[in-house]
Design an enzyme around this catalytic site. Structure first.
Site, PDB file in Angstrom:
ATOM      1  N   GLU A 177     -12.558   7.498   0.346  1.00 50.51           N
ATOM      2  CA  GLU A 177     -11.238   8.012  -0.047  1.00 50.51           C
ATOM      3  C   GLU A 177     -10.112   7.036   0.279  1.00 50.51           C
ATOM      4  O   GLU A 177      -9.577   7.033   1.387  1.00 50.51           O
ATOM      5  CB  GLU A 177     -10.961   9.358   0.651  1.00 50.51           C
ATOM      6  CG  GLU A 177      -9.606   9.941   0.238  1.00 50.51           C
ATOM      7  CD  GLU A 177      -9.270  11.289   0.895  1.00 50.51           C
ATOM      8  OE1 GLU A 177     -10.027  11.739   1.777  1.00 50.51           O
ATOM      9  OE2 GLU A 177      -8.245  11.870   0.528  1.00 50.51           O
ATOM     10  N   LYS A 219     -13.215   9.289  -3.875  1.00 47.81           N
ATOM     11  CA  LYS A 219     -12.163  10.319  -3.835  1.00 47.81           C
ATOM     12  C   LYS A 219     -10.807   9.632  -3.928  1.00 47.81           C
ATOM     13  O   LYS A 219     -10.211   9.257  -2.915  1.00 47.81           O
ATOM     14  CB  LYS A 219     -12.285  11.128  -2.534  1.00 47.81           C
ATOM     15  CG  LYS A 219     -11.186  12.172  -2.361  1.00 47.81           C
ATOM     16  CD  LYS A 219     -11.553  13.203  -1.311  1.00 47.81           C
ATOM     17  CE  LYS A 219     -10.408  14.148  -1.031  1.00 47.81           C
ATOM     18  NZ  LYS A 219     -10.812  15.327  -0.272  1.00 47.81           N
TER      19      LYS A 219
HETATM   20  P1  13P Z   1      -5.521  17.340  -0.575  1.00 45.91           P
HETATM   21  O1  13P Z   1      -6.259  17.780  -1.823  1.00 45.91           O
HETATM   22  O2  13P Z   1      -4.661  18.390   0.045  1.00 45.91           O
HETATM   23  O3  13P Z   1      -4.839  16.000  -0.763  1.00 45.91           O
HETATM   24  O4  13P Z   1      -6.634  17.105   0.539  1.00 45.91           O
HETATM   25  C1  13P Z   1      -7.752  16.422   0.222  1.00 45.91           C
HETATM   26  C2  13P Z   1      -8.224  15.673   1.396  1.00 45.91           C
HETATM   27  O5  13P Z   1      -9.328  15.882   1.861  1.00 45.91           O
HETATM   28  C3  13P Z   1      -7.360  14.643   1.973  1.00 45.91           C
HETATM   29  O6  13P Z   1      -8.108  13.842   2.849  1.00 45.91           O
END
Ligand code: 13P
Length: 346
Positions: A177, A219
């Site tokens: 991510e 992500k």
């Molecule tokens: P959000 O969808 O609220 O951005 O959270 C996703 C997430 O896991 C952030 O690390």
């Protein structure tokens, strides 16, 4: 776990019509969420709320996996089973957030690097014992005057690659991510440029670290106008730009892309995902790993009152169902007009 097992877990997480619930808020973040509804962030309230999400009847039709915080993976449901057993019994795969948060990057004012690599091999071994089958590490890239620097992008990409290699060694699918934040005055073009530079650096580092791309998920942020930008791109432009940027930087071997919501409203995040799936023509599944966009309405409906359990679960079911429909490009705002309370689950 073999490579084949990693690949099959990654594929199960992006099964058709399903996506991931990010319920891995760290202690300070869940406190912020509970503050917004006037609820104390006690261990018991956190357990009650997360159990409410995980036991929502029918949600597993649209939820393939849940990302947990360390505390939650160790907590027991009201019936004495662990919360990860509860998820597994519904066919939902438990995952774990393993990073220790984004901290100031020394020498780079206004920029962050995510910590948590030290001791990670041992933590992975324990998390696997506790039932986790995938992991998450969030890097944060901020857009501003003269930032991000390539030094910051590089430091975060390197950490993501080391995290991912260790996850696969332990038999957990790494969710990679790299979040380019939507905060700021920047245009959608600038978001596209920074996200491209970030993804290019991440995939170079993953390759250097010998990460098996087929056994990972990405992500990312969607390509959006900065929250404070005077011109806001519409749904179709966001969908087209996001697909264009991803096609340029993400290898076709990645099984799925699971977007974060990043502060978009629940309806807008769903509409963006829907528009991307309606365009299609990409080599990966386009799915969700939403935190706020899946939970905001549920938190409000619950409000810390156990007698609101049913309403809160219906609110969660509704958002999960809308995002499930967006996986096929079948969502429309008509779904929002349906009285949530009259939803038939199943
Ligand atoms: P959000 O969808 O609220 O951005 O959270 C996703 C997430 O896991 C952030 O690390």
């Amino acid at each position: 776990m073999s490579v084949a097992d990693l690949v099959s877990t990654a594929e199960a997480l992006v099964a058709k019509g399903k996506g991931i619930l990010a319920a891995d808020e760290s202690a300070p973040t869940i406190k912020k969420r509970f503050d917004s509804i006037g609820v104390d962030s006690t261990e018991d309230n956190r357990r009650f709320y997360r159990e409410l999400l995980f036991t929502t009847e029918g949600a597993s039709n649209f939820i393939s996996g849940v990302i947990l915080f360390d505390e939650t993976l160790r907590q027991l449901a009201g019936d004495g089973r662990s919360l990860s057993e509860v998820l597994l019994s519904e066919g939902i795969i438990p995952g774990i957030k393993v990073d220790a948060g984004a901290k100031d990057l020394a020498g780079f004012p206004g920029e962050k690097v995510t910590e948590g690599l030290d001791g990670l091999r041992d933590r992975y071994a324990e998390y696997r014992e506790l039932g986790a089958r995938f992991a998450k590490w969030r890097a944060v890239i901020t857009i501003g005057d003269a930032i991000p620097t390539s030094g910051c992008i590089q430091a975060n990409a390197h950490a993501l690659a080391r995290y991912a290699a260790l996850a696969q060694e332990a038999g957990l699918v790494p969710i990679v991510e790299p979040e380019v934040l939507m905060d700021g005055y920047h245009t959608i073009e600038r978001c596209a440029e920074v996200t491209t530079a970030t993804l290019d650096a991440v995939y170079k580092e993953l390759a250097e670290s010998r990460v098996v791309i087929e056994g990972t998920l990405l992500k990312p942020n969607m390509i959006l106008s900065g929250k404070s930008c005077s011109t806001q791109a519409g749904v179709q432009q966001v969908a087209e730009e996001t697909i264009r940027v991803l096609k340029g930087s993400v290898p076709a071997a990645v099984p799925g892309i699971v977007f974060l919501s990043g502060g978009q409203s629940p309806e807008v995040a769903t509409a963006h995902l829907n528009a991307m799936n309606a365009i299609g023509g990409v080599p990966w599944e386009l799915s969700f790993s939403f935190g706020r966009a899946l939970q905001e309405t549920t938190l409000k409906a619950w409000g810390g009152n156990p007698s609101n359990l049913d309403n809160a679960q219906q609110a969660f079911y509704h958002r999960a169902k809308c995002n499930g429909a967006a996986r096929f490009g079948d969502y429309s705002d008509k779904m929002e007009n349906t009285e949530v309370n009259s939803e038939v689950r199943g």
